[in-house]
Design an enzyme around this catalytic site. Structure first.
Site, PDB file in Angstrom:
ATOM      1  N   TYR A 492       0.871  -1.183   0.000  1.00 27.39           N
ATOM      2  CA  TYR A 492       0.000   0.000   0.000  1.00 27.39           C
ATOM      3  C   TYR A 492       0.902   1.225   0.000  1.00 27.39           C
ATOM      4  CZ  TYR A 492      -4.101   2.841   1.043  1.00 27.39           C
ATOM      5  OH  TYR A 492      -5.128   3.743   0.960  1.00 27.39           O
ATOM      6  N   TYR A 588     -10.577  -3.851   7.514  1.00 25.29           N
ATOM      7  CA  TYR A 588     -10.058  -2.511   7.793  1.00 25.29           C
ATOM      8  C   TYR A 588      -9.691  -2.322   9.274  1.00 25.29           C
ATOM      9  CZ  TYR A 588     -11.495  -0.680   3.190  1.00 25.29           C
ATOM     10  OH  TYR A 588     -11.610  -0.431   1.854  1.00 25.29           O
TER      11      TYR A 588
HETATM   12  C1  LIG Z   1      -9.862   2.186   0.341  1.00 26.07           C
HETATM   13  S1  LIG Z   1     -11.370   2.590  -0.396  1.00 26.07           S
HETATM   14  C2  LIG Z   1     -11.675   1.202  -1.327  1.00 26.07           C
HETATM   15  C3  LIG Z   1     -11.899   1.529  -2.782  1.00 26.07           C
HETATM   16  C4  LIG Z   1     -13.237   2.120  -3.035  1.00 26.07           C
HETATM   17  N1  LIG Z   1     -14.219   1.100  -3.118  1.00 26.07           N
HETATM   18  C5  LIG Z   1     -13.210   2.938  -4.308  1.00 26.07           C
HETATM   19  O1  LIG Z   1     -14.030   2.745  -5.191  1.00 26.07           O
HETATM   20  O2  LIG Z   1     -12.342   3.787  -4.425  1.00 26.07           O
HETATM   21  C6  LIG Z   1     -12.379   2.505   1.000  1.00 26.07           C
HETATM   22  C7  LIG Z   1     -13.761   2.923   0.708  1.00 26.07           C
HETATM   23  O3  LIG Z   1     -14.428   1.936  -0.034  1.00 26.07           O
HETATM   24  C8  LIG Z   1     -15.752   1.766   0.441  1.00 26.07           C
HETATM   25  N2  LIG Z   1     -15.851   0.431   0.990  1.00 26.07           N
HETATM   26  C9  LIG Z   1     -14.889  -0.457   1.114  1.00 26.07           C
HETATM   27  N3  LIG Z   1     -15.328  -1.597   1.636  1.00 26.07           N
HETATM   28  C10 LIG Z   1     -16.626  -1.439   1.857  1.00 26.07           C
HETATM   29  C11 LIG Z   1     -17.618  -2.262   2.412  1.00 26.07           C
HETATM   30  N4  LIG Z   1     -17.392  -3.491   2.840  1.00 26.07           N
HETATM   31  N5  LIG Z   1     -18.853  -1.767   2.509  1.00 26.07           N
HETATM   32  C12 LIG Z   1     -19.114  -0.523   2.092  1.00 26.07           C
HETATM   33  N6  LIG Z   1     -18.223   0.308   1.573  1.00 26.07           N
HETATM   34  C13 LIG Z   1     -16.983  -0.148   1.450  1.00 26.07           C
HETATM   35  C14 LIG Z   1     -15.960   2.814   1.500  1.00 26.07           C
HETATM   36  O4  LIG Z   1     -16.486   3.945   0.926  1.00 26.07           O
HETATM   37  C15 LIG Z   1     -14.568   3.096   1.960  1.00 26.07           C
HETATM   38  O5  LIG Z   1     -14.426   4.376   2.479  1.00 26.07           O
END
Ligand SMILES: C[S@@+](CC[C@H](N)C(=O)[O-])C[C@H]1O[C@@H](n2cnc3c(N)ncnc32)[C@H](O)[C@@H]1O
Length: 635
Positions: A492, A588
């Site tokens: 990361y 997370y």
């Molecule tokens: C590190 S980012 C992951 C990539 C993100 N999905 C994107 O499209 O950029 C983390 C964000 O993804 C979403 N996310 C990740 N895992 C999730 C889950 N299990 N349920 C809902 N939202 C999730 C949330 O908005 C979170 O703040």
């Protein structure tokens, strides 16, 4: 008043029309024919016949070019008849009509041919050399009668002369030039200048260009000056800024002016960019056949290079802006294609965020200090857990290191040769009640080779990754290959921020927006001096890893050197076998609060989890907490 004005003007032109021949002081001492004020005392010269616009004024009628002296003595010039017009004649003769009258084209050709045919004898003195040079200069200028000022070219290499049209306001450029013999011909007539040089015309009517005929003192000097005149730093900076402005309007400039880009930034952007524009690529990506594309084909959403550059926030970057821009340009299209990174979206039209840049290193932000790297490494030929100092560093600073040395093995080699995390190590790290240990890999100062068991993260990513659109959680990451338990996936990366900078960014952000922060709090969980990795704008495919309450991967702390307790690698490894095409997900929370509020009602402000696992905790993190913290030991 008008008459006085014209008289003054004329006098001015007369002064300007003088031919100036200068030499380096030492040469001048040796010279048998001191030259002053454009008039050689003993040396025949045609230099006074030179006209500023490249014409040669004929000595009355068609006097052939005088051959250079062969006896080492400067031949005595027959006394010139003073023009009945006096000083005025010089100017009068320079009028185009007069020129035509005194020098028909046929004459010029004849003279020129004669000069070319006459064999050149070795020079016997500086004076003789100068005389020849002046003759040649005259010949060339004569043949270039109608050539505009700015189209003069350097003479062929064999001729130790170079012409350059310069503005009379220019200062002597450097010592090297001033040591050369310089024959300057001032241009008397601004009118003539305007006629012959559109460039000069557009700049200023008071500009009085003149010629310098430079006689380099050595071949080296000639070579040095055969290229374009080096530009002043301020000019370069100005040009760089201009190009950046152009880039802001259209990144295509980078491809259209590769040489310009190389000159200004030391890099040819066309090597970095695909030659097609973003729009063209978007059309290709949009076509059904091109649904799955390599990194090169990924359309960056809405954003363009201009915004990337703006986002650089140049004031806060400690490196030179040009370097920063170059880094962004390089990294934006960084060829992280091996193994490939691909993009797929079969769900909607969403594309990768245009602000995001792939990087292969941390981007260090203001206030972050990296510990100096010690040059220490292990001395093993074949690193073994019992003897290698790097392996032992993993557990060496723990009280119970001796007792755990057996079970704390980090890497192991599978029968197929793949080096993976050992089951023991994974289990230990997943055990909330156990002590947790970072991994210390062998580094560039270790004696062991590339095949060393203790080099995994240091070798980089080995699995292909695909960023794809999930149903409920935005983009996610998967691989087109099976990944086995313990296999390294990727690190990361992103911008490393101080706590203060993180707070600022979080305050500026909106509640509920995705978070890409990973805290580097492994060594001191409670410190407020820890750094944080923000993967929002810069990062690896791991930036798109989603959360699962039943994860198949996890981040582990990996160091190559033991020196820095604040900046280290966050390396993602599979903790289960992950079949090809399965989304890679991590927890997370790092597993710290797995049991807390399982199935609890979704409280206000909690970020809802959509992982869909049976054991889903229904939330990602508490209100106000956006940072994924990785505890060394469960509290
Ligand atoms: C590190 S980012 C992951 C990539 C993100 N999905 C994107 O499209 O950029 C983390 C964000 O993804 C979403 N996310 C990740 N895992 C999730 C889950 N299990 N349920 C809902 N939202 C999730 C949330 O908005 C979170 O703040």
């Amino acid at each position: 008043m008008a008459a006085l004005g014209s008289l003054q003007k004329r006098k001015h032109f007369e002064r300007q029309s003088q031919v100036v021949i200068s030499e380096p002081p030492q040469k001048r001492q040796k010279s048998e024919t001191p030259i002053t004020n454009g008039r050689s005392t003993g040396q025949p010269t045609q230099s006074r016949d030179l006209h500023q616009n490249g014409t040669v004024l004929p000595s009355r009628a068609s006097t052939p070019a005088r051959p250079p002296s062969t006896n080492g003595q400067a031949p005595t010039e027959p006394k010139q008849k003073r023009s009945p017009l006096g000083k005025r004649s010089a100017y009068a003769l320079q009028r185009p009509d007069d020129r035509e009258k005194y020098q028909p084209t046929s004459d010029r050709k004849t003279t020129s041919m004669k000069e070319e045919e006459s064999p050149r004898k070795p020079f016997r003195s500086v004076a003789e050399k100068l005389a020849t040079i002046k003759n040649e200069a005259a010949s060339i200028l004569r043949s270039s009668n109608n050539t505009p000022l700015n189209s003069f070219r350097p003479l062929k290499e064999a001729t130790p002369l170079r012409f350059k049209a310069i503005s009379s306001s220019e200062q002597p450029r450097n010592a090297a030039i001033s040591q050369s013999s310089i024959l300057s011909v001032d241009i008397p007539s601004p009118q003539k200048t305007l006629e012959t040089s559109p460039k000069v015309q557009s700049s200023s009517r008071f500009l009085q260009p003149k010629f310098e005929i430079i006689v380099p003192s050595s071949q080296e000097l000639l070579q040095k000056w055969s290229g374009p005149v080096p530009k002043a730093q301020s000019t370069l900076n100005y040009e760089r800024r201009s190009m950046l402005k152009e880039l802001k309007k259209s990144p295509n400039i980078a491809q259209e002016k590769p040489e310009e880009a190389r000159r200004l930034f030391g890099v040819t952007f066309s090597n970095i960019f695909a030659p097609e524009s973003d729009d063209e690529r978007m059309v290709k990506v949009a076509s059904k056949k091109a649904r799955k594309v390599t990194r090169k084909g990924i359309q960056l959403e809405g954003d363009d290079l201009a915004k990337s550059i703006q986002r650089l926030d140049l004031d806060k970057i400690t490196i030179h802006p040009a370097q920063a821009v170059r880094a962004v340009l390089t990294n934006r299209f960084n060829e992280q294609l091996s193994p490939p990174i691909t993009f797929a979206n079969d769900v909607n039209e969403r594309r990768l965020p245009g602000k995001f840049q792939f990087v292969d290193h941390y981007v260090i932000r203001e206030g972050v200090r990296l510990a100096p790297t010690s040059r220490s490494g292990c001395r093993c030929e074949d690193c073994r857990i019992s003897t290698c100092t790097c392996f032992s560093k993993t557990i060496g600073d723990r009280e119970d290191s001796t007792a755990r040395i057996g079970q704390n093995r980090t890497y192991t080699r599978r029968p197929d040769g793949l080096v993976v995390l050992s089951d023991d190590y994974i289990e230990q790290e997943l055990d909330k009640t156990a002590d947790h240990y970072e991994i210390t890999e062998c580094n560039e100062f270790c004696r062991c080779g590339n095949d060393c068991l203790n080099r995994v993260v240091g070798k980089g990513r080995t699995v292909p990754l695909e960023i794809f659109q999930t149903d409920k959680c935005g983009f996610g990451v998967r691989s087109s290959q099976d990944i086995v338990r313990g296999q390294f996936i990727d690190t990361y990366l992103g911008e490393i921020l101080t706590e203060a900078e993180l707070c600022q960014r979080e305050d500026a952000g909106e509640e509920g927006e995705p978070s890409y922060i990973h805290s580097l709090d492994w060594f001191d969980y409670n410190s407020d001096k820890n750094y944080h990795v923000d993967g929002k704008n810069f990062g690896t495919p791991m930036r798109f890893v989603n959360h699962s309450c039943n994860p198949n991967a996890r981040s582990f702390v990996v160091q190559m050197h033991k020196d820095d307790k604040k900046v280290y690698h966050l390396a993602f490894f599979a903790i289960r076998n992950i079949p090809a095409g399965t989304e890679i997900r991590i927890d997370y929370s790092g597993g710290a609060d797995q049991d807390e509020e399982l199935n609890a009602e979704l409280a206000d402000g909690f970020t809802r989890c959509y992982c869909g696992e049976k054991n889903c905790r229904k939330r990602l993190w508490r209100p106000g907490v956006k940072t994924r913290r990785r505890r060394r030991k469960a509290d």
